[in-house]
Write a protein that holds these residues in place. Sequence first.
Motif, PDB file in Angstrom:
ATOM      1  N   ASN A   1       0.811  -1.218   0.000  1.00  0.00           N
ATOM      2  CA  ASN A   1       0.000   0.000   0.000  1.00  0.00           C
ATOM      3  C   ASN A   1       0.844   1.269   0.000  1.00  0.00           C
ATOM      4  N   GLU A   2       2.165   1.112  -0.060  1.00  0.00           N
ATOM      5  CA  GLU A   2       3.080   2.253  -0.071  1.00  0.00           C
ATOM      6  C   GLU A   2       3.992   2.280  -1.289  1.00  0.00           C
ATOM      7  N   ILE A   3       4.262   1.103  -1.857  1.00  0.00           N
ATOM      8  CA  ILE A   3       5.321   0.994  -2.862  1.00  0.00           C
ATOM      9  C   ILE A   3       5.049   1.868  -4.082  1.00  0.00           C
ATOM     10  N   GLN A   4       3.768   2.084  -4.432  1.00  0.00           N
ATOM     11  CA  GLN A   4       3.446   2.893  -5.610  1.00  0.00           C
ATOM     12  C   GLN A   4       3.877   4.343  -5.436  1.00  0.00           C
ATOM     13  N   ASN A   5       4.095   4.768  -4.205  1.00  0.00           N
ATOM     14  CA  ASN A   5       4.571   6.122  -3.931  1.00  0.00           C
ATOM     15  C   ASN A   5       6.067   6.174  -3.652  1.00  0.00           C
ATOM     16  N   VAL A   6       6.704   5.008  -3.681  1.00  0.00           N
ATOM     17  CA  VAL A   6       8.136   4.907  -3.354  1.00  0.00           C
ATOM     18  C   VAL A   6       8.965   4.543  -4.582  1.00  0.00           C
ATOM     19  N   TYR A   7       8.505   3.527  -5.339  1.00  0.00           N
ATOM     20  CA  TYR A   7       9.312   3.051  -6.469  1.00  0.00           C
ATOM     21  C   TYR A   7       9.368   4.080  -7.589  1.00  0.00           C
ATOM     22  N   LYS A   8      10.565   4.343  -8.062  1.00  0.00           N
ATOM     23  CA  LYS A   8      10.780   5.239  -9.193  1.00  0.00           C
ATOM     24  C   LYS A   8      11.749   4.577 -10.170  1.00  0.00           C
ATOM     25  N   LEU A   9      11.460   4.728 -11.444  1.00  0.00           N
ATOM     26  CA  LEU A   9      12.359   4.231 -12.466  1.00  0.00           C
ATOM     27  C   LEU A   9      13.650   5.048 -12.435  1.00  0.00           C
ATOM     28  N   PRO A  10      14.817   4.421 -12.575  1.00  0.00           N
ATOM     29  CA  PRO A  10      16.071   5.187 -12.603  1.00  0.00           C
ATOM     30  C   PRO A  10      16.047   6.275 -13.672  1.00  0.00           C
ATOM     31  N   GLU A  11      16.689   7.399 -13.387  1.00  0.00           N
ATOM     32  CA  GLU A  11      16.683   8.534 -14.303  1.00  0.00           C
ATOM     33  C   GLU A  11      17.193   8.152 -15.682  1.00  0.00           C
ATOM     34  N   SER A  12      18.203   7.292 -15.731  1.00  0.00           N
ATOM     35  CA  SER A  12      18.761   6.902 -17.029  1.00  0.00           C
ATOM     36  C   SER A  12      17.743   6.187 -17.897  1.00  0.00           C
ATOM     37  N   LEU A  13      16.816   5.451 -17.256  1.00  0.00           N
ATOM     38  CA  LEU A  13      15.773   4.765 -18.005  1.00  0.00           C
ATOM     39  C   LEU A  13      14.606   5.692 -18.324  1.00  0.00           C
ATOM     40  N   LYS A  14      14.361   6.690 -17.470  1.00  0.00           N
ATOM     41  CA  LYS A  14      13.311   7.666 -17.776  1.00  0.00           C
ATOM     42  C   LYS A  14      13.608   8.408 -19.069  1.00  0.00           C
ATOM     43  N   ASN A  15      14.867   8.573 -19.385  1.00  0.00           N
ATOM     44  CA  ASN A  15      15.262   9.315 -20.579  1.00  0.00           C
ATOM     45  C   ASN A  15      15.402   8.426 -21.808  1.00  0.00           C
ATOM     46  N   ASN A  16      14.944   7.187 -21.691  1.00  0.00           N
ATOM     47  CA  ASN A  16      14.951   6.258 -22.818  1.00  0.00           C
ATOM     48  C   ASN A  16      13.500   5.934 -23.155  1.00  0.00           C
ATOM     49  N   TRP A  17      13.056   6.316 -24.361  1.00  0.00           N
ATOM     50  CA  TRP A  17      11.658   6.097 -24.730  1.00  0.00           C
ATOM     51  C   TRP A  17      11.256   4.630 -24.649  1.00  0.00           C
TER      52      TRP A  17
END
Length: 678
Positions: free
Chosen positions: A407-423
């Motif tokens: 009930n918390e992980i959806q507000n905690v997990y973030k994709l690494p920045e390097s992958l955010k910049n890859n379409w």
Amino acid sequence: MYNKTLHLALAIALGGGISPCVFAADANGAASDPAPSQNVHFDSKGKAPSSYTVDMQNTVRKTLPFADKRDLEEAKKGFIAAPPYKKIMADAGNVAWNMGSYNFLNEGKDYDSINPSLQRQAVLNTAYGLYEVVPERIYQVRGFDLANITFIKGDTGWIVFDTLLSKETARAALDFINEKLGKRPVVAVVISHSHADHFGGIRGVVDEADVRSGKIPLIAPQGFMEHAVAENVYAGNAMNRRAFLQYGLLLPHSPYGHVDMAIGKNASIGNMGLIEPNRYIAKDFETLTIDGIEMEFQSTPGTEAPAEMNTWFPQFKAFWAAENITGTIHNIYTLRGALVRDPLVWSKNINNALYRYGQTADVMFASHSWPRWGNERIQDVMRAQRDAYANLNNAVLHAANQGVTINEIQNVYKLPESLKNNWATHSYHGSEEHNSRAVINRYLGYWDANPATLMPLSPKDSAPLYVEMMGGADKIMAKGQSLFDQGKYREAYEILNKLVYAEPQNSKAKDLLADVYEQVGYQKESAGVRNSFLSAAYELRHGMPKGLPPKTGGPDMIRGMSTELWLEYLGIALDGSKVADQHFIFNLKTPDNGEQFVVELSNSTLTNIKGQQASNADLTITLDRADLEGVMARKTGFDQLVAAGKATVEGNRKPFEMLMAAITPFTPTFELLPGTQQ
């Protein structure tokens, strides 16, 4: 009575229980926004994007790598021709497919009602026509259905990879490539995996007799038939209803409504078929040569589908990634409902493909999206998706092992920045929020280890308590409106949802909650999440929408369903309270395939065992499996079969009639949101 009840039970079990993994609605565009280019909302209660939504969309435009145009260039590469039509008609007379209903996406306008990243994906998925992947050898027809259909030019004919969802769209694709490149026979068909948008159009490209005789190889991964039929049977009706939200089935095609399904525009509404393969790939790696084309199949069970396989073409240095590597990070948990997938297994299979094929591949193509060319580009996409799935698994479990809950992980997990910049690692089909929760659910289950959440009250029972403690509806409405006005949409729906559950007929509360959901939907990058919020907004305002219902099975799916699976589904469809004091046993025999079953009702529960016959059975039913399928398909009645000498019934029919009367006719029309049942 006996004929009616047995016929009803079989029809319910098959007609209501099987649902393909995706459905389209409004494929003819009839409910689409009549003036999308003027940006007119299709709903009189609909709202424009708020200033907060506009600001968020502008931030997305500034922070994501929109200067990277490689996907846009690759999506156009190899284009040969598009047909002069945008609609494909179904044999039943309805429009099976209408690519023209998405024309608003190609007008060059940035819509603030669509997340800019999702709009980019939606534009990429408007590719329509015939494309060359490998010169004079591999071609794809894209934009004729949710998936792509691929044609490999062999020495004498076409080897077809995946056949779309409907016979009519597959037939149109075959006719179009024959028109443009010269008519050639289909000499083999390969089905990459067990989802309906990849096998449903089989009857549009081959005749079943040619498959049964072995003239045309029909190749699929081991376990294909079982999973093609079984995945959606047990909870099929519930999945069907939930699909209305995830896929936005009855949302108009509009900047304010349905814009994409992430892996394609939509799914067709035609005749879905299923023919049993005559060749299965059972080994981890298996090589076949057909019509001069060498193919190595890589089995990847437990990835995007329970039965799936990639294919390597060494002659062309071409890698077919099935649905394991497409233009999006996929669902680990599918919002319509399905078993949670394993992102670590998915990552490992991509890694195996990367090291076995990716080192030398010149082109990578798949059953959705567009190809990638050039070895460096291919390796970059494969590594990125490999790492995205592995990171999802590992980082979520890293957090879980430090106490972060489902009930918390959806507000905690973030994709690494390097992958955010890859379409290639954006979650248009999945979302980081619901996929991260799925990983914890897979390993730890739904409970967050707080006893208060182990046996929670139902929302309709808990909501009145919250509403009372919060000071009543007026105070909640005022606070909800204030949060909405501040752009605090998640906080707003947290409290407004309680009010709507407590007062399901409070139209003002439902309308305000719908306004909140609408803004959330506009902002989301994931097509499934967008569709879910926008569909929920529509249902809160107007109730469940009316429209062309989704297809649910058909004769081929019925034939592919095992008798054991049907009996198990009858156990689910049974309302045990109606036969609480009953106990009886009956035998079922199907001589043409040598099967026999004992079916027992006891303790309000129906069970079965295969390969046995009870000596003390109350009733014995004997008929060929082929004739049983006729009853299942509603083509004949049981009494007709008895009269024709094709079925026999020995023993007491009365208890069985009581059983059949207790079968529940499932329909996908139940309420998902309070106060929306019409």
